[in-house]
Structure formats: C-alpha cells, structure tokens
Scaffold this active site. Structure first.
Site, mmCIF file in Angstrom:
data_model
loop_
_atom_site.group_PDB
_atom_site.id
_atom_site.type_symbol
_atom_site.label_atom_id
_atom_site.label_comp_id
_atom_site.label_asym_id
_atom_site.label_seq_id
_atom_site.Cartn_x
_atom_site.Cartn_y
_atom_site.Cartn_z
ATOM 1 N N ILE A 1 -2.783 9.340 -7.308
ATOM 2 C CA ILE A 1 -2.038 9.921 -6.044
ATOM 3 C C ILE A 1 -0.982 10.192 -6.727
ATOM 4 O O ILE A 1 -0.594 9.152 -6.838
ATOM 5 C CB ILE A 1 -2.421 9.657 -5.072
ATOM 6 C CG1 ILE A 1 -3.558 9.521 -4.608
ATOM 7 C CG2 ILE A 1 -0.983 10.693 -4.105
ATOM 8 C CD1 ILE A 1 -4.221 11.168 -4.274
ATOM 9 N N LEU B 1 0.985 -1.262 -0.306
ATOM 10 C CA LEU B 1 -0.183 0.010 0.158
ATOM 11 C C LEU B 1 0.649 1.340 0.172
ATOM 12 O O LEU B 1 1.392 1.203 0.493
ATOM 13 C CB LEU B 1 -0.729 0.385 1.299
ATOM 14 C CG LEU B 1 -1.965 -1.577 1.208
ATOM 15 C CD1 LEU B 1 -2.688 -1.121 2.452
ATOM 16 C CD2 LEU B 1 -2.807 -1.216 0.394
ATOM 17 N N HIS B 2 0.500 2.131 -0.100
ATOM 18 C CA HIS B 2 0.674 3.376 -1.113
ATOM 19 C C HIS B 2 -0.110 4.964 -0.551
ATOM 20 O O HIS B 2 -1.622 4.061 -0.566
ATOM 21 C CB HIS B 2 1.343 3.476 -2.100
ATOM 22 C CG HIS B 2 1.016 3.449 -3.198
ATOM 23 N ND1 HIS B 2 -0.728 4.176 -3.399
ATOM 24 C CD2 HIS B 2 0.905 2.459 -4.085
ATOM 25 C CE1 HIS B 2 -0.669 3.462 -4.713
ATOM 26 N NE2 HIS B 2 -0.459 2.753 -4.860
ATOM 27 N N SER C 1 2.124 3.755 -7.204
ATOM 28 C CA SER C 1 2.454 2.639 -8.088
ATOM 29 C C SER C 1 2.772 1.436 -6.697
ATOM 30 O O SER C 1 3.718 1.935 -6.068
ATOM 31 C CB SER C 1 2.581 2.586 -8.973
ATOM 32 O OG SER C 1 2.538 1.141 -9.666
ATOM 33 N N GLY D 1 -8.645 3.601 -7.593
ATOM 34 C CA GLY D 1 -8.465 4.249 -8.624
ATOM 35 C C GLY D 1 -8.029 4.888 -9.791
ATOM 36 O O GLY D 1 -8.761 3.262 -10.799
ATOM 37 N N GLY E 1 -1.402 6.408 -2.743
ATOM 38 C CA GLY E 1 -3.075 5.966 -3.557
ATOM 39 C C GLY E 1 -4.180 5.711 -2.520
ATOM 40 O O GLY E 1 -5.121 5.575 -2.870
ATOM 41 N N HIS E 2 -3.471 3.884 -2.688
ATOM 42 C CA HIS E 2 -4.890 3.003 -2.026
ATOM 43 C C HIS E 2 -5.112 4.406 -0.582
ATOM 44 O O HIS E 2 -6.132 3.761 0.032
ATOM 45 C CB HIS E 2 -3.994 2.251 -0.787
ATOM 46 C CG HIS E 2 -3.635 0.995 -1.932
ATOM 47 N ND1 HIS E 2 -2.033 0.786 -2.052
ATOM 48 C CD2 HIS E 2 -4.032 0.827 -2.683
ATOM 49 C CE1 HIS E 2 -1.994 -0.384 -3.529
ATOM 50 N NE2 HIS E 2 -3.130 -0.050 -3.683
#
Ligand code: PAF
Length: 282
Positions: free
Chosen positions: A179, A35-36, A188, A150, A38-39
């Site tokens: 993001i 996860l990053h 990603s 996303g 964005g998540h």
C-alpha cells in the site's frame, strides 16, 4: 462502520483460552505495531477470507541486527488498538518479550540458500533468523488457519512461505499488495521517523522502481540501474544498499532483463531511516 471492540490478549494463557473458543478459520496478521494503512489492508484481506481475525503487536528484539534501530522503533500501542478496533479485528495479542521468549531471547539458525543470503540477508545479518524464530513461536501460540504478510517485505514473505512449506505446517501464507501514499511512497512504520524533507527524498525509492519497470525489455538492465543511481538516488541523497531485478522465487539477480516475470527490490537509507520497497513485474 462500527465494529465489536477486539479482545486484548496479553498472555499465552489468555490467547490459549481465546483460541480454544474459535471453531472456524482464524486469519492471523502479525505486526510490530506502529500500524498504518498497509497493516489495516492485511486485516481487511483476512476478514474477507476467514471467520475471525487475530492481529499481534510485538516488536521482536531478535530480528534487529542494529540495537539503535530496535530502540528507535516506533511504539504506539494505544493508537494501534484504536486503529484495529475500527477495522474488524476480533482479537489482538500483545505479549511481552518474556511471554514470547520465556527466558531465552535468542534466535535459531536458518539457511535457505540465496533466499536468506542475498539482499536483506546480506545487509541485515541474522535478521531472518530472528523473523523465522518469532514467526514460528507466534504460529505455535496462535495456530492460525491463514497468515497474512505484506509484499513490501517481499523477501520476508518468501522466506516465511518457504519455511512453512518445508515444515509442512497446515497454515496458508498469503502475500498482500504493498500500500502506497498518493505519491507512491510505500507505507512503512519507519516513515513516521522521516521529516517532511526526507519524505520527499524517499520518493526517489519508489520512483526508481517504477522507472525500472517502464524500461523493462527496452534499455539494457545494467545501464538503466546505473542511470537510476545517477539520476534519482544520488540527487535525492538516498544512500543505496541495493537495487536489483531478481527472480521472483529464488531472488537470484538477473544480469539482463528476463523475458518473463521478475521482482524489483530496493533498500536505502534516507537520513537515519532504512527503507525498502518492491515491485513485481510481468
Ligand atoms: O513484518 C513484520 O512486521 C515482522 O517482521 C513480523 C513478520 C511481524 C515478525 O516480527
């Protein structure tokens, strides 16, 4: 901010028990882990509109057309749980392959015309069959009110929205903005496999999209695409699979700039890592 520790659900049964305890709306954020930000932005968006948020972490074997890609896919469960614990997530479904697929690890066949034939559909044969198969299983198990995806995977979002609509599922599909880091690189899970030099090279991908957007309606589309390949993509050593301006709904490519909105899509390899990106243009 301090949040309640999310419940960890590993089996269909544990999920079923948790789901039956929920009486309000359930926002679902399906992920493959690693996860990053964005998540996490999807979790925040889910929390803003739903009573509870359920995330899933499941590296789906059937959507990888390349075995090596599946093997190399980053797996960072402890870190993922820690990130979700800090992000208002109420429960995390982390099933095994057997729990999701039982004894039949296979995907069904879906054909949505240009939506599944073009771009990712062309370069990753079978990919969307695997995605829809797992999303259908996850939806059946989690029974969400709203599911969040996303826009970086723009085509995936369209394919899932289309499939949900034709099956008349009572689930709203919400697309969330891509993001980026401060230099423009789209977040990603695959970025963690890039070296520092490759991260710099990867910037050519988002730069290409921004440049293309800037030239909309000014220079010829085809000439601009050729210019970008020569000036940005090749010098950075990115192996391009596609760069296009497409209809935002059918994903059919435009030969010339449309007067209305469109989506710019790109996929390319930086070293051994395949990256994709998107930009919507009005
Ligand atoms: O976008 C992803 O992470 C995956 O394709 C999804 C939607 C979780 C299905 O495995």
């Amino acid at each position: 901010m301090n949040h309640k520790t999310p419940e960890i659900l590993r089996t269909r049964n544990e999920l079923h028990v948790w789901r039956n305890q929920q009486h309000g709306s359930v926002g679902f954020v399906p992920t493959m882990g690693a996860l990053h930000d964005g998540h996490i932005s999807l979790v925040h968006e889910a929390k803003a509109t739903c009573d509870v948020v359920l995330a899933s972490i499941f590296v789906n074997p059937t959507q990888f057309n390349d075995k090596k890609d599946l093997e190399k896919y980053p797996r960072t469960e402890a870190q993922d749980i820690a990130l979700l614990s800090n992000s208002a997530c109420d429960a995390i479904f982390i099933p095994s392959v057997e729990e999701v697929y039982q004894n039949n690890v296979a995907s069904l066949d879906f054909n949505f015309g240009s939506l599944t034939r073009l771009w990712e559909g062309k370069f990753r044969p079978g990919h969307f069959n695997g995605v829809i198969t797992v999303v259908s299983k996850l939806f059946e198990l989690t029974q969400p009110t709203v599911a969040f995806f996303g826009k970086k995977d723009y085509q995936q979002l369209l394919v899932i929205s289309h499939w949900t609509k034709i099956n008349q599922l009572p689930i709203a599909i919400v697309g969330c903005e891509t993001i980026r880091n401060h230099e423009g690189l789209a977040m990603s899970s695959r970025n963690s496999r890039l070296s520092e030099v490759e991260k710099t090279a990867a910037l050519a991908i988002s730069k290409s999209l921004y440049f293309l957007r800037e030239r909309k309606g000014i220079d010829s589309l085809q000439e601009t695409l050729a210019f970008i390949k020569n000036q940005f993509i090749e010098p950075a050593g990115v192996r391009l699979e596609y760069l296009c301006c497409a209809d935002s709904e059918s994903l059919e490519p435009f030969k010339e700039w449309p007067s209305g909105s469109c989506v710019l899509l790109v996929a390319g390899w930086v070293g051994g890592v395949r990256l994709i990106d998107e930009l919507e243009v009005n």
